[in-house]
Design an enzyme around this catalytic site. Structure first.
Site, PDB file in Angstrom:
ATOM      1  N   GLU A 267      -5.438  -6.379   0.585  1.00  0.00           N
ATOM      2  CA  GLU A 267      -6.714  -6.000   1.232  1.00  0.00           C
ATOM      3  C   GLU A 267      -7.729  -7.137   1.276  1.00  0.00           C
ATOM      4  O   GLU A 267      -8.912  -6.948   0.943  1.00  0.00           O
ATOM      5  CB  GLU A 267      -7.303  -4.763   0.517  1.00  0.00           C
ATOM      6  CG  GLU A 267      -6.458  -3.523   0.696  1.00  0.00           C
ATOM      7  CD  GLU A 267      -7.103  -2.253   0.149  1.00  0.00           C
ATOM      8  OE1 GLU A 267      -8.200  -2.324  -0.438  1.00  0.00           O
ATOM      9  OE2 GLU A 267      -6.498  -1.173   0.305  1.00  0.00           O
TER      10      GLU A 267
ATOM     11  N   GLU B  11       0.034   1.510   1.382  1.00  0.00           N
ATOM     12  CA  GLU B  11      -0.864   2.429   0.677  1.00  0.00           C
ATOM     13  C   GLU B  11      -1.206   3.558   1.635  1.00  0.00           C
ATOM     14  O   GLU B  11      -1.757   3.314   2.707  1.00  0.00           O
ATOM     15  CB  GLU B  11      -2.162   1.744   0.212  1.00  0.00           C
ATOM     16  CG  GLU B  11      -2.013   0.847  -1.001  1.00  0.00           C
ATOM     17  CD  GLU B  11      -3.353   0.363  -1.547  1.00  0.00           C
ATOM     18  OE1 GLU B  11      -4.340   1.139  -1.512  1.00  0.00           O
ATOM     19  OE2 GLU B  11      -3.406  -0.786  -2.004  1.00  0.00           O
TER      20      GLU B  11
END
Length: 504
Positions: free
Chosen positions: A177, A296
């Site tokens: 991320e 995710e």
């Protein structure tokens, strides 16, 4: 059968192939976060703990799920993690301030212990490297430690730590991320792309056989999406095999009809990333196709307020411990359907996470274990959704919600297992008040009959499971029968279903 039903139709044909389902689509995730590790997979004082301190009741349920790959060690945590802290004699390992979740990391569990646990649950590992505070040097040292046979500093260090043979980890995430301002070491797209490309080159020099995942957007609402994908792939296209997607959904407004339609947003996210990857393929005149790692995904919103109360720098406090409702399980089933519908490009996915932290499995420290509501669609799809994903032709009535128009009441995916002569239909009825009668044309599957029809249903959409009471669990009394090449099935109102057909 019910007198009042809504009707839908679908055709399932063995020639309508999407792709072979990569089993890694049913992967999961263990981060050093909350009680995922300490008090989750590892609790040396627990009555079920094995000789290494791993809870065997957890091992049993993870094996039941048949999880093929687990991402480790993060997550946000990896962006400031020194992997060397988690290897070697435990008494020599440092305690660190873990910046992502503001806790104290004891490093009692590290890379070697996790690899031992992965072996116990029969799963592969997707390893993430720190591209927040670190970069090329730490990554090339880690892959040497993990994958090189011996005769060098880092590989011999691994052998001195008790692992004579290399781990041969094949799947590696280039950071986590990095588009997120919350990330330690957050970077612009160009900064990340350059670092990821150079790190990938170094890692591939150590082990040319690895597969690499480039960081995509942290969710589809990021202001930089999908420009982040395009800019980073300018740098990483040549080196990466996959690009990551992350997405969580919640129902803060308590609007069930809108919430269970959010898999349409997930579908749009996937399609946009595919389009961006293919644009870069055309731009670069490349013959290589970048596939997707949805590493995710889940429902996550229940625990956010209570997490604000946590005292900083404690050890393994309860964090992100969402207790899932029945409607959460419905959406999770549809999210799995969505990935199966894109099995030609979504090759890996990780339900985040596996134990205690936004997880299908919950434990009590020093106590019992139970299956959350979301365990069941994950379990059945993982176990029975192996084979070739088919593209059914669906005709379903639709509804509009706050954020979505033309939401089909019938959400479905189909997997054909040629080896087992089995067709498995996963079907959600999104109608909040009416059963859905579905007529399914299966003429190309002559001689197939219904083996079982598993149903997950509950009148109370907010019902949950706990150690004391499991309110949500499947029953096997679904109504489905075959006649003249047609399956007629009744999907109860707001239900998730698995209909398994077999040619005996």
């Amino acid at each position: 059968m019910a007198n009042e039903v809504v009707k839908a139709k679908m055709t399932v044909d063995k020639d309508f192939k999407i792709a072979e389902v990569d089993k890694r689509i049913y992967g999961s995730f263990i981060e050093h976060l909350g009680r995922a590790v300490y008090g989750g997979i590892y609790e040396p004082d627990h009555e079920t703990a094995d000789e290494q301190g791993f809870r065997e009741d957890v091992i049993k349920l993870v094996k039941e799920l048949q999880v093929p790959i687990v991402r480790y060690p993060g997550g946000n945590m990896v962006s400031a993690y020194n992997w060397e802290d988690g290897v070697g004699p435990k008494q020599d390992r440092p305690r660190r301030l873990e910046l992502a979740w503001r806790v104290t990391e004891t490093n009692e569990i590290g890379t070697n212990e996790f690899m031992d646990w992965a072996k116990k649950v029969n799963t592969d590992v997707m390893m993430a490297v720190n591209l927040g505070t670190r970069g090329i040097d730490a990554a090339r040292n880690l892959i040497e430690y993990m994958n090189h046979p011996g005769g060098t500093y880092w590989s011999d260090l691994r052998r001195s730590h008790g692992s004579e043979l290399p781990y041969n980890i094949k799947t590696w995430c280039l950071g986590n991320e990095m588009d997120g301002p919350w990330q330690v070491g957050h970077k612009t797209a160009d900064e990340y792309g350059r670092l990821a490309a150079e790190t990938a080159k170094a890692m591939r020099l150590v082990d040319p056989t690895i597969e690499l995942v480039s960081c995509g957007s942290s969710n589809s609402n990021m202001p930089t999406f999908p420009e982040w994908e395009a800019k980073t792939l300018e740098h990483t296209y040549e080196f990466a095999d996959y690009i990551s997607l992350h997405q969580y959904y919640g129902n803060r407004s308590h609007d069930t009809a809108n919430f269970i339609a959010k898999s349409l947003d997930m579908d749009n996210f996937i399609q946009t990333v595919i389009a961006t990857c293919d644009y870069m393929k055309a731009k670069k005149r490349s013959k290589k196709t970048i596939n997707l790692s949805f590493d995710e995904w889940n429902v996550w919103f229940h625990s956010r307020e209570q997490d604000k109360e946590i005292e900083p720098w404690t050890i393994a406090p309860p964090q992100l411990e969402d207790v899932y409702t029945f409607e959460d399980a419905i959406l999770v089933g549809s999210m799995l359907n969505t990935m199966l519908k894109h099995a030609d490009r979504v090759k890996m996915a990780c339900m985040a996470q596996l134990v205690n932290v936004i997880a299908p499995i919950m434990t009590e420290t020093g106590g019992g274990i139970f299956k959350q509501t979301i365990f069941y669609p994950y379990y059945y799809t993982s176990v029975y959704g192996r084979g070739i994903a088919l593209s059914p032709v669906v005709h379903s009535p639709k509804y509009d919600s706050k954020d979505f128009t033309d939401v089909p009441y019938l959400d479905t995916s189909v997997v054909y297992n040629e080896v087992k002569n089995e067709v498995v239909i996963f079907a959600t009825n999104r109608h909040l008040e009416m059963p859905l009668q579905v007529d399914i044309d299966i003429r190309s599957f002559e001689g197939y009959n219904v083996v079982e029809h598993v149903v997950l249903e509950k009148d109370n959409v907010k019902a949950t499971n706990s150690l004391k009471k499991e309110q949500i669990k499947p029953h096997y009394n679904g109504e489905s029968y075959v006649q003249n090449g047609n399956v007629t099935t009744i999907l109860p109102k707001l239900s998730w279903n698995m209909i398994r057909l077999n040619k005996r």
